[in-house]
Design an enzyme around this catalytic site. Structure first.
Site, PDB file in Angstrom:
ATOM      1  N   CYS A  86       0.832  -1.204   0.000  1.00 60.32           N
ATOM      2  CA  CYS A  86       0.000   0.000   0.000  1.00 60.32           C
ATOM      3  C   CYS A  86       0.867   1.255   0.000  1.00 60.32           C
ATOM      4  CB  CYS A  86      -0.906  -0.005   1.233  1.00 60.32           C
ATOM      5  SG  CYS A  86      -1.919   1.491   1.381  1.00 60.32           S
ATOM      6  N   CYS A 111      -0.790   6.503   6.964  1.00 60.19           N
ATOM      7  CA  CYS A 111      -2.018   5.914   7.503  1.00 60.19           C
ATOM      8  C   CYS A 111      -1.703   4.992   8.671  1.00 60.19           C
ATOM      9  CB  CYS A 111      -2.736   5.136   6.396  1.00 60.19           C
ATOM     10  SG  CYS A 111      -4.148   4.165   6.975  1.00 60.19           S
ATOM     11  N   CYS A 151      -2.933   0.021   9.142  1.00 54.96           N
ATOM     12  CA  CYS A 151      -2.238  -1.263   9.041  1.00 54.96           C
ATOM     13  C   CYS A 151      -0.908  -1.196   9.799  1.00 54.96           C
ATOM     14  CB  CYS A 151      -1.970  -1.635   7.584  1.00 54.96           C
ATOM     15  SG  CYS A 151      -3.459  -2.064   6.641  1.00 54.96           S
ATOM     16  N   CYS A 175      -8.339   2.108  -0.266  1.00 55.17           N
ATOM     17  CA  CYS A 175      -7.845   1.309   0.861  1.00 55.17           C
ATOM     18  C   CYS A 175      -7.721  -0.133   0.394  1.00 55.17           C
ATOM     19  CB  CYS A 175      -8.800   1.402   2.046  1.00 55.17           C
ATOM     20  SG  CYS A 175      -8.320   0.321   3.421  1.00 55.17           S
ATOM     21  N   GLN A 189     -18.942  -9.016  12.944  1.00 57.69           N
ATOM     22  CA  GLN A 189     -17.536  -9.203  12.615  1.00 57.69           C
ATOM     23  C   GLN A 189     -17.206  -8.568  11.268  1.00 57.69           C
ATOM     24  OE1 GLN A 189     -15.005 -10.451  14.316  1.00 57.69           O
ATOM     25  NE2 GLN A 189     -16.132 -11.152  16.114  1.00 57.69           N
ATOM     26  N   TYR A 203     -22.697 -10.578  26.125  1.00 57.44           N
ATOM     27  CA  TYR A 203     -22.259  -9.595  25.125  1.00 57.44           C
ATOM     28  C   TYR A 203     -22.685 -10.125  23.754  1.00 57.44           C
ATOM     29  CZ  TYR A 203     -19.109  -9.138  29.159  1.00 57.44           C
ATOM     30  OH  TYR A 203     -18.588  -9.065  30.433  1.00 57.44           O
ATOM     31  N   GLU A 262     -27.068  -8.234  26.303  1.00 59.45           N
ATOM     32  CA  GLU A 262     -26.390  -7.266  25.434  1.00 59.45           C
ATOM     33  C   GLU A 262     -26.766  -5.862  25.901  1.00 59.45           C
ATOM     34  OE1 GLU A 262     -24.675  -4.872  22.786  1.00 59.45           O
ATOM     35  OE2 GLU A 262     -24.212  -7.010  22.914  1.00 59.45           O
ATOM     36  N   ASP A 293     -18.280 -13.001  24.622  1.00 57.54           N
ATOM     37  CA  ASP A 293     -17.506 -12.298  23.589  1.00 57.54           C
ATOM     38  C   ASP A 293     -17.431 -10.833  24.014  1.00 57.54           C
ATOM     39  OD1 ASP A 293     -16.286 -11.372  21.310  1.00 57.54           O
ATOM     40  OD2 ASP A 293     -17.919 -11.880  19.939  1.00 57.54           O
ATOM     41  N   CYS A 322     -10.848 -10.548  21.305  1.00 61.58           N
ATOM     42  CA  CYS A 322     -10.164  -9.774  20.264  1.00 61.58           C
ATOM     43  C   CYS A 322      -8.906  -9.108  20.812  1.00 61.58           C
ATOM     44  CB  CYS A 322     -11.100  -8.726  19.669  1.00 61.58           C
ATOM     45  SG  CYS A 322     -11.700  -7.513  20.874  1.00 61.58           S
TER      46      CYS A 322
END
Length: 442
Positions: free
Chosen positions: A81, A89, A92, A177, A271, A300, A324, A368, A395
């Site tokens: 990129c 940027c 990433c 992108c 996701q 969650y 939730e 989650d 995550c």
């Protein structure tokens, strides 16, 4: 008494040898004087010139970019990129690393966090140490998977769309992108100006042809007439209450997972990688092995991905409770799971709602949590429910490791752990840990 002025080190350069990868998309290096640098755009084992981007003489550590590579790693590639690199940027972290090396680095971060925060080796966590690519993402060096189905573009004062620079409010103007999904790219967000807008979020559902943009106006600005290259519904963020309101088109997109269609309203969680929902759902179900008649919690729960998968498998004799906090997500979950009379969705924070339910035992639990993790209080409550198995979807490896240590304190051990590279080119990684009670000696 005068305060001694603190000397900024921004712009200072050091020639250093790069050490191990650290959590957060950078590597650790030390100057000859022993000062710690967190360096982006570097790889372990390289010799580089690092330029400081944040820090002062009194700082515990400095942040820096690798601006000159004196001795390159064999894992280094030219960033595909043109907007990736020092001062550009911030989206990433690992464009300069081969795809296999990216996964290896993520695996090293997971292993380090598990050992440091939970006292677990990979073997003790039931993990083989690998980070698995998503289906279709195993590409040669120089090729980039187009996986990001949701992209939030920042807009500069002139109305040009771009992405934020690393740890900055500055906008890097881009014309494309590379990690954006085809459905996002084909909208042509970058080709037009967005006067009066602070941000434009583009969503391309992977389970349908639904496309949506969410506009956040600057204070007092009027919405522009949205004319893009593909049909799209438009939402706006209200500057007073932060709510998301429909301008025209559907107020939701339709996503597909576990052979069911899920409605996901604006602001509802889904996701980002098109293969992620099914990948994680299968890992959770394979780990839990639900039985007919089981009772289960989905905490969650978002729009009900795991609750639906559980309900399908525990049958009419079983029951599932989802919790939730997001009002719109709860509405969507109730809609998505309307065909399962033995599923109930409650709105509120898990730590507040769960104690009020009066539930004292369950067979299975899925959680989650957000990036910060579930926390000690919630983990201790869950451990008291005596679940046969618990699936923890994470995550953030640090939050996962912390919570695993809390579970260990309450008699739960990790049976298996799997890691998935669902955010290629970035430092983010998704893990699924399956826990079970420690067997007590007779």
């Amino acid at each position: 008494m005068q305060n001694t002025p603190v000397t900024s080190l921004v712009g200072a350069e050091y020639e250093v040898e790069v050490g191990p990868v650290a959590h957060g998309g950078h590597c650790i290096a030390r100057t000859d004087a022993g000062r710690v640098l967190f360096v982006r755009h570097a790889l372990p084992g390289e010799r580089i010139v690092a330029r400081v981007t944040e820090g002062e003489e009194t700082s515990r550590f400095l942040r820096a970019d690798a601006v000159t590579i004196l001795e390159a790693s064999k894992d280094r590639v030219e960033a595909p990129c043109p907007f990736a690199g020092p001062g550009k940027c911030g989206g990433c972290d690992w464009q300069h690393a081969k795809p296999g090396a990216q996964r290896r680095l993520k695996g090293e971060v997971i292993a380090e966090q598990l050992l440091r925060l939970a006292g677990l080796t990979p073997e003790e966590a039931g993990w083989d140490g690998t980070v698995m690519p998503a289906e279709g993402d195993k590409l040669p060096a120089g090729e980039v998977p187009q996986w990001r189905t949701r992209v939030q573009y920042a807009v500069d004062a002139e109305g040009h769309a771009g992405l934020r620079k690393h740890r900055s409010h500055e906008v890097e103007i881009i014309d494309h992108c590379m990690i954006a999904a085809e459905g996002v790219s084909e909208l042509g967000i970058e080709k037009r100006t967005w006067e009066g807008m602070a941000s434009v979020e583009a969503i391309a559902a992977s389970g349908s042809n639904d496309r949506q943009v969410i506009l956040t106006p600057r204070p007092g600005a009027r919405l522009p007439l949205v004319e893009l290259d593909k049909p799209v519904s438009v939402m706006r963020v209200d500057e007073k209450d932060g709510g998301v309101h429909r301008v025209h088109g559907r107020a939701f997109v339709r996503e597909r997972a576990d052979e069911r269609t899920h409605r996901v309203g604006s602001g509802g969680f889904w996701q980002v990688h098109p293969k992620a929902a099914d990948t994680l759902m299968k890992a959770v179900m394979q780990g839990l092995l639900p039985r007919k008649g089981d009772t289960a919690l989905d905490l969650y729960c978002g729009v009900g991905l795991f609750a639906g998968a559980l309900a399908d498998r525990v049958g009419d004799q079983g029951a599932v409770l989802g919790i939730e906090s997001g009002k719109r997500a709860v509405e969507d979950a109730r809609h998505n799971l309307a065909g399962f009379p033995r599923v109930r969705i409650e709105q509120g924070k898990v730590e507040s709602v769960l104690p009020r339910t009066g539930i004292t035992e369950v067979d299975l639990i899925v959680l989650d949590p957000p990036r910060a993790g579930a926390g000690k209080q919630t983990v201790h409550h869950l451990a008291s429910l005596g679940a046969r198995r618990i699936a923890y979807v994470a995550c953030d490896p640090a939050a996962l490791a912390r919570d695993l240590s809390y579970f260990a304190d309450r008699g739960y051990k990790v049976r298996t752990l799997r890691a998935f590279d669902l955010f290629p080119m970035t430092h983010h990684v998704e893990c699924v840990a399956i826990l079970e009670p420690v067997k007590k000696d007779a």
